[in-house]
Scaffold this motif. Structure first.
Motif, PDB file in Angstrom:
ATOM      1  N   PHE A  62       0.839  -1.199   0.000  1.00 22.92           N
ATOM      2  CA  PHE A  62       0.000   0.000   0.000  1.00 22.92           C
ATOM      3  C   PHE A  62       0.876   1.252   0.000  1.00 22.92           C
TER       4      PHE A  62
ATOM      5  N   ALA B 285      -4.057   1.696  -2.616  1.00 24.46           N
ATOM      6  CA  ALA B 285      -5.077   0.712  -2.249  1.00 24.46           C
ATOM      7  C   ALA B 285      -5.117  -0.496  -3.172  1.00 24.46           C
TER       8      ALA B 285
ATOM      9  N   TYR C 236      -9.469  -6.901   2.625  1.00 26.87           N
ATOM     10  CA  TYR C 236      -9.897  -5.755   1.830  1.00 26.87           C
ATOM     11  C   TYR C 236     -10.453  -6.159   0.469  1.00 26.87           C
TER      12      TYR C 236
ATOM     13  N   LEU D 250      -6.835   5.472   1.836  1.00 20.08           N
ATOM     14  CA  LEU D 250      -7.047   4.152   2.427  1.00 20.08           C
ATOM     15  C   LEU D 250      -8.136   3.401   1.670  1.00 20.08           C
ATOM     16  N   PRO D 251      -8.072   2.064   1.680  1.00 16.68           N
ATOM     17  CA  PRO D 251      -9.147   1.293   1.045  1.00 16.68           C
ATOM     18  C   PRO D 251     -10.436   1.417   1.844  1.00 16.68           C
TER      19      PRO D 251
ATOM     20  N   SER E 257      -6.153   9.607   3.817  1.00 15.57           N
ATOM     21  CA  SER E 257      -4.948   9.084   3.165  1.00 15.57           C
ATOM     22  C   SER E 257      -3.865   8.871   4.218  1.00 15.57           C
TER      23      SER E 257
END
Length: 185
Positions: free
Chosen positions: A58, A63, A72, A139-140, A150
């Motif tokens: 990441f 992501a 995820y 972020l995912p 972020s």
């Protein structure tokens, strides 16, 4: 010392605690859930290596590093999972989503798990030695992340320190329940 060196050395120290906790265990002991938790020392070694590798992916790629499986997965209906957890006081065990991050295969022996953790550690150190610590990625999507946030490479490194330290502590409790040995006490 530089910030970069501090990150690398602190990660190494906490990984070292985790690895030390596994020293001298039999394969059976490494797979023993010795507390009320389902966690084992072997499953923690696996989880830490997988998590560190994914988070460093990441840090470099964003992501998309989380695509293709795991916690995820893009096809998980996180709103439904979150609603199930909320309706069950945070218990997601009855969810259609299955958390298999701590499940060991027969091939995942202590030697294999230790080697993998050290391999991931070397890759992390190489990334942190060269990466721009200020580069950030969103972020995912997952119920435990604030939407639209972020994280920088630096923040990922700090997150990994917390993650590894927490799991080293878990491992220490598990080990003490197995044979009385303590790494951190």
């Amino acid at each position: 010392m530089t910030e970069r060196t501090d990150l690398i050395e602190t990660l190494a120290r906490h990984r070292g605690f985790l690895l030390q906790t596994a020293e001298g265990l039999s394969e059976e002991q490494a797979r023993t859930a010795s507390t009320v938790s389902a966690l084992t020392i072997g499953s923690l070694l696996k989880h830490v290596a997988d998590t560190e590798e994914q988070w460093m992916g990441f840090a470099v790629h964003g992501a998309q590093a989380f695509e293709g499986g795991g916690v995820y997965e893009s096809d998980v209906d996180w709103d439904a999972v979150a609603a199930e957890g909320e309706s069950n006081d945070g218990d997601w065990s009855d969810s259609e989503w299955v958390d298999d991050r701590f499940t060991l295969s027969d091939a995942e022996t202590l030697d294999v798990l230790r080697a993998r953790l050290l391999e991931v550690a070397a890759a992390t150190e190489a990334i942190l030695a060269e990466a721009d610590l200020d580069v950030s990625h969103p972020l995912p999507s997952a119920p435990w992340f604030e939407q639209g946030v972020s994280w920088s490479v630096r923040r990922v490194g700090l997150h990994l320190i917390a993650e590894i330290a927490q799991h080293a502590g878990h491992a220490d409790i598990i080990r003490e329940a197995i044979d009385g040995q303590k790494t951190m006490g």
